[in-house]
Design a protein around this motif. Sequence first.
Motif, short mmCIF file in Angstrom:
data_model
loop_
_atom_site.label_atom_id
_atom_site.label_comp_id
_atom_site.label_asym_id
_atom_site.label_seq_id
_atom_site.Cartn_x
_atom_site.Cartn_y
_atom_site.Cartn_z
N ASP A 29 -39.28 7.10 23.21
CA ASP A 29 -39.12 5.78 22.63
C ASP A 29 -39.80 5.75 21.25
OD1 ASP A 29 -39.28 3.06 21.96
OD2 ASP A 29 -39.36 2.47 24.07
N PRO A 30 -39.04 5.49 20.18
CA PRO A 30 -39.64 5.53 18.84
C PRO A 30 -40.67 4.42 18.62
CG PRO A 30 -37.41 4.65 18.74
CD PRO A 30 -37.61 5.16 20.15
N VAL A 59 -54.79 4.41 29.04
CA VAL A 59 -53.99 4.88 27.92
C VAL A 59 -54.20 3.94 26.73
CG1 VAL A 59 -51.64 5.21 27.06
CG2 VAL A 59 -52.24 5.98 29.36
N ASP A 60 -54.44 4.51 25.57
CA ASP A 60 -54.44 3.75 24.32
C ASP A 60 -53.10 4.01 23.64
OD1 ASP A 60 -57.06 3.06 24.89
OD2 ASP A 60 -57.89 4.68 23.67
N ALA A 61 -52.41 2.93 23.27
CA ALA A 61 -51.06 3.12 22.73
C ALA A 61 -50.70 2.00 21.77
CB ALA A 61 -50.04 3.19 23.86
N LYS A 62 -49.79 2.32 20.87
CA LYS A 62 -49.20 1.35 19.95
C LYS A 62 -47.73 1.20 20.32
CE LYS A 62 -52.35 2.49 16.16
NZ LYS A 62 -52.47 2.94 14.75
N TYR A 63 -47.34 -0.05 20.56
CA TYR A 63 -45.95 -0.33 20.92
C TYR A 63 -45.43 -1.36 19.93
CZ TYR A 63 -41.89 -1.32 23.88
OH TYR A 63 -40.62 -1.48 24.36
N THR A 64 -44.60 -0.92 19.02
CA THR A 64 -44.22 -1.74 17.87
C THR A 64 -42.90 -2.48 18.05
OG1 THR A 64 -43.19 0.20 16.84
CG2 THR A 64 -45.48 -0.25 16.27
N TRP A 65 -42.33 -2.43 19.23
CA TRP A 65 -41.09 -3.16 19.47
C TRP A 65 -41.32 -4.65 19.22
CZ3 TRP A 65 -38.91 -5.52 24.38
CH2 TRP A 65 -37.54 -5.80 24.23
N LYS A 127 -44.33 6.30 29.51
CA LYS A 127 -43.08 5.59 29.25
C LYS A 127 -43.30 4.09 29.32
CE LYS A 127 -39.43 8.78 30.76
NZ LYS A 127 -38.23 8.89 31.63
N VAL A 128 -42.36 3.36 28.71
CA VAL A 128 -42.39 1.91 28.75
C VAL A 128 -41.63 1.43 29.98
CG1 VAL A 128 -41.77 -0.22 27.54
CG2 VAL A 128 -42.47 1.80 26.25
N GLY A 129 -42.17 0.38 30.64
CA GLY A 129 -41.45 -0.24 31.73
C GLY A 129 -42.04 0.13 33.08
N ARG A 130 -41.25 -0.04 34.11
CA ARG A 130 -41.65 0.34 35.46
C ARG A 130 -40.94 1.62 35.84
NH1 ARG A 130 -44.11 -3.63 38.38
NH2 ARG A 130 -43.47 -2.64 40.33
N PHE A 131 -41.56 2.40 36.71
CA PHE A 131 -40.96 3.65 37.13
C PHE A 131 -39.64 3.39 37.84
CE2 PHE A 131 -40.12 6.63 40.55
CZ PHE A 131 -39.98 7.79 39.82
N SER A 140 -43.29 9.52 25.91
CA SER A 140 -44.02 9.73 24.66
C SER A 140 -45.22 10.60 24.97
CB SER A 140 -44.46 8.38 24.07
OG SER A 140 -43.32 7.62 23.71
N PRO A 141 -45.44 11.68 24.22
CA PRO A 141 -46.47 12.65 24.60
C PRO A 141 -47.89 12.13 24.38
CG PRO A 141 -45.48 13.23 22.50
CD PRO A 141 -44.69 12.08 23.03
N VAL A 142 -48.79 12.62 25.23
CA VAL A 142 -50.22 12.37 25.05
C VAL A 142 -50.74 13.39 24.05
CG1 VAL A 142 -52.47 12.44 26.18
CG2 VAL A 142 -50.51 11.40 27.36
N PRO A 143 -51.42 12.96 22.99
CA PRO A 143 -51.86 13.91 21.96
C PRO A 143 -53.09 14.70 22.40
CG PRO A 143 -52.64 11.71 21.43
CD PRO A 143 -51.79 11.56 22.65
N GLY A 144 -53.29 15.83 21.73
CA GLY A 144 -54.50 16.62 21.94
C GLY A 144 -54.57 17.26 23.31
#
Length: 352
Positions: A29-30, A59-65, A127-131, A140-144
Motif C-alpha cells: 500500500d503506497p 508498530v509505528d507507522a505513517k498512513y497518509t490516505w 497491512k491496513v485493515g483486518r486480516f 508494507s515492510p518493517v525497516p531495519g
Amino acid sequence: MRLRSIAALLVAPLAALALTAPAANAAPDPDLTVTAARILRTTPVAVSSLNTVPVTVEVDAKYTWQEADRNTTLYAFLERTAGSGQVDTLFTTPLKLYAGTARDGSWRGVVNVPSTANGKFALTGVKVGRFGPGDMMDPSPVPGTHPTVTVVGSNLPKITARVIPDPVPYGKGYSIRWSVINGQTGKPYGTRLKVWLANDNGCAEQFGGPIYLTDTNGYVTKAYAASTTEYLNCLQLPGDPAPIGALGFFVNRLPRAVVVSATPSKTSAPVGTIVPVNGTVSGAPSYCPVKLQRLYGATAWRTVGTANVRLSGRYTVNAQPAYRGVIPYRVFFPACSNFKAGVSRTFSIRGT
C-alpha cells in the motif's frame, strides 16, 4: 469454485495445510509506511497443546490516505525464520492506534502464539485493515532488523482422517472421520474440541468454516455429498485470527468409466489425404490424451495419431489412409486421472 489446478492431482496423500500468509498479489500500500516495530517479549514463549499465549506487538507507522482516522486498523505478519512447527506465519489481531494520529502514530495489538508455531518468528510486515482473504495488497515492510520471538511448543495436536469408503465410488457420497489428539502422548485431550470443517475455498483461499465439536476421544465424523469429491477437504483448529493447525487432502476415488465416440469426416479419401476424426469422451476429462489407432494384420492396433480432450469433452485426431482399400481404425482413451480406459467402436476409411 473448483480448484482445477489442484484437483488435477486428483489423488493426494494426507498433508498438513501450510498456514502461511496469502501469496503476494500486488505492491505494498503506497499510503502505509512502517517506521519501527517492536515485540514486547524478550523471553521464549512456552505454550502447550491447543492453548495460545498473547504477545503484544507495537508498530509505528505513517498512513497518509486521505480518509485515515482513529478507527483505521492495521495487522502485522510474523514469519518463521527457524524451527519446524506446523505454522509458518503468525498474524496479529487488528492493531489499534494508541498514540499520535492515524497519519503518524503508534499502533498496538497481540499475536496469539500457538504451540504449533514452535520456532523463531520475525515481525516482517504490516497491512491496513483486518486480516482476511479480501486484502490483496502486499505487506508494507518493517525497516531495519526485524524483531523476533521464539516459541517453545509442546504436546502439539496431531490431526488424522479416515475416509469411508476409501476409495470413493464415482457418483457416491462419503464420510470422513477426523481425529485430533495429543501428538506427544498419542492420547486424546479428554475434552470436546471445537474444529472448523470446510472444503474448496474454505480450505485454500480463506480460513474458517462451520464449527463442529469432537467427542471426548477427539473424533468427529462428517458426511460429504458426491458433488464434493473433486474438492479439497480440511479440518482447521480455530484460532484468532487464523487457524493454529490444519489438515487437508483430496479423497481417493474409484476410476470413472467413459464412453468414447469417433466419427470420420469422410468414409473414403485418396491415399495420403488427411481425414479429421471427431469425437467425444464422456465426463469431459479435459487435457487427457486420446490415441487414433490403426489395425495392422488381424489383431495388432498401432497408434498413428494423438490429441488431447478439450474442455468440452470433444477431440479431433487426423487419419491418413496409407494404401488403397478398407482400413479399420479406432480411438483409444488410456486411463487418465480418475477415468478408466475406454475405446470407440471400430470404423473404416477407404483409401482410394
